[in-house]
Design an enzyme around this catalytic site. Structure first.
Site, PDB file in Angstrom:
ATOM      1  N   ASP A  42     -51.955   6.522   9.512  1.00  0.00           N
ATOM      2  CA  ASP A  42     -53.135   7.286   9.088  1.00  0.00           C
ATOM      3  C   ASP A  42     -52.784   8.573   8.357  1.00  0.00           C
ATOM      4  OD1 ASP A  42     -55.003   5.499  10.097  1.00  0.00           O
ATOM      5  OD2 ASP A  42     -55.170   6.519  12.042  1.00  0.00           O
ATOM      6  N   LYS A  57     -60.806  12.011  10.988  1.00  0.00           N
ATOM      7  CA  LYS A  57     -61.329  10.884  10.220  1.00  0.00           C
ATOM      8  C   LYS A  57     -62.160   9.997  11.140  1.00  0.00           C
ATOM      9  CE  LYS A  57     -58.784   7.285  11.909  1.00  0.00           C
ATOM     10  NZ  LYS A  57     -59.342   6.075  12.556  1.00  0.00           N
TER      11      LYS A  57
END
Length: 290
Positions: free
Chosen positions: A138, A11
């Protein structure tokens, strides 16, 4: 026993804001997050011995319960009442470590997706994200990825219009960053400014890549750190070679640039590769169908 291969996608943070500190010790975050095609490969095999273990192509990566992929497997089996089952997880790391790209979190999310499929449990995406949030901030985002707004400690996820298709150059300088240390440093400084998150959301609504790129910002770049001269240099090289915008991702140390033109992106990667060992070309990814 059954086995499968699962990609674990990195990401990037289109924007990263810290809006306060919470009573539980975490920080309130507001982030526009995006998954990219740069990925680790996980080879996962079910076992019947109740043991979850990992191996990795990088010797310094821990393979015991310090590894989030192992913790994810144990949590999944416990949640589903499958304690007699185990998993062997072979990880081919491609996402740089200590880069702010959620490599470990993405590995954990990939394990949850793979085990859900292999065991036939049929947990929904939201159920997997709830499990994932117990592992790390996350991990929930990494279950399905795409373009999302993350708030709370990063685990409250809201869908956003997809980032327009673009080419992404990622460069990690020759140092890694400790996330806990970065948050401690952040607590000791007064932030000079914050991302224009509302402007980014409007630009996403309009599909305006250039307007998104010019608004990218990460408050962790405000932390005094002599190593940030490398961050500034990489950003400058990205912009000099045609990036629409460039910013550090997560708590660092990787920097990325968004490019509308593939040839400019390749030229930028080539130039950066002459000075830095870890440089990658990637594209943005849509949300996974979980």
């Amino acid at each position: 026993m059954k086995s499968t291969v699962e990609n674990a996608y990195a990401k990037i943070n289109i924007s990263l804001d810290v809006t306060g500190k919470r009573p539980d010790g975490y920080h309130d975050m507001l982030m526009v997050m995006q998954s990219v095609t740069l990925c680790d490969e996980l080879y996962l095999t079910l076992t019947d011995n109740g043991v979850c273990r990992a191996e990795c192509n990088l010797r310094f990566v821990p393979c015991d319960e310090r590894n989030l992929a192992v913790r994810a497997a144990k949590l999944f089996f416990a949640h589903c009442g499958l304690e007699s089952m185990g998993a062997h997880i072979a990880i081919n790391k491609r996402i740089p470590v200590g880069a702010g790209m959620a490599g470990g979190s993405s590995d954990a999310a990939a394990v949850l997706r793979a085990l859900n499929r292999l065991t036939g449990q049929g947990l929904s995406c939201s159920e997997l994200e709830e499990l994932a949030s117990q592992i790390g901030s996350d991990v929930a985002f990494c279950i399905a990825g795409g373009t999302r707004l993350a708030s709370g400690r990063g685990d409250i996820l809201s869908p956003l219009p997809s980032l327009p298709n673009c080419h992404i150059v990622i460069c990690k300088p020759d140092f890694s960053v400790s996330t806990p240390e970065s948050f401690r440093k952040l607590d000791s400084v007064r932030l000079r400014c914050h991302p224009d998150t509302a402007g980014i959301l409007d630009a996403l609504d309009g599909g305006e890549l250039a307007q998104i790129a010019r608004r990218m910002y990460n408050v962790f770049e405000d932390i005094p750190d002599r190593r940030h001269s490398d961050i500034a240099r990489i950003k400058g090289m990205m912009l000099d070679h045609g990036a629409l915008g460039s910013v550090m991702t997560g708590t660092g140390s990787a920097v990325f640039g968004l490019f509308g033109d593939p040839s400019s992106a390749k030229t930028a990667q080539d130039a950066l590769s002459r000075e830095y060992r870890s440089c990658f070309l990637a594209k943005n990814m849509p949300r996974l169908d979980v």
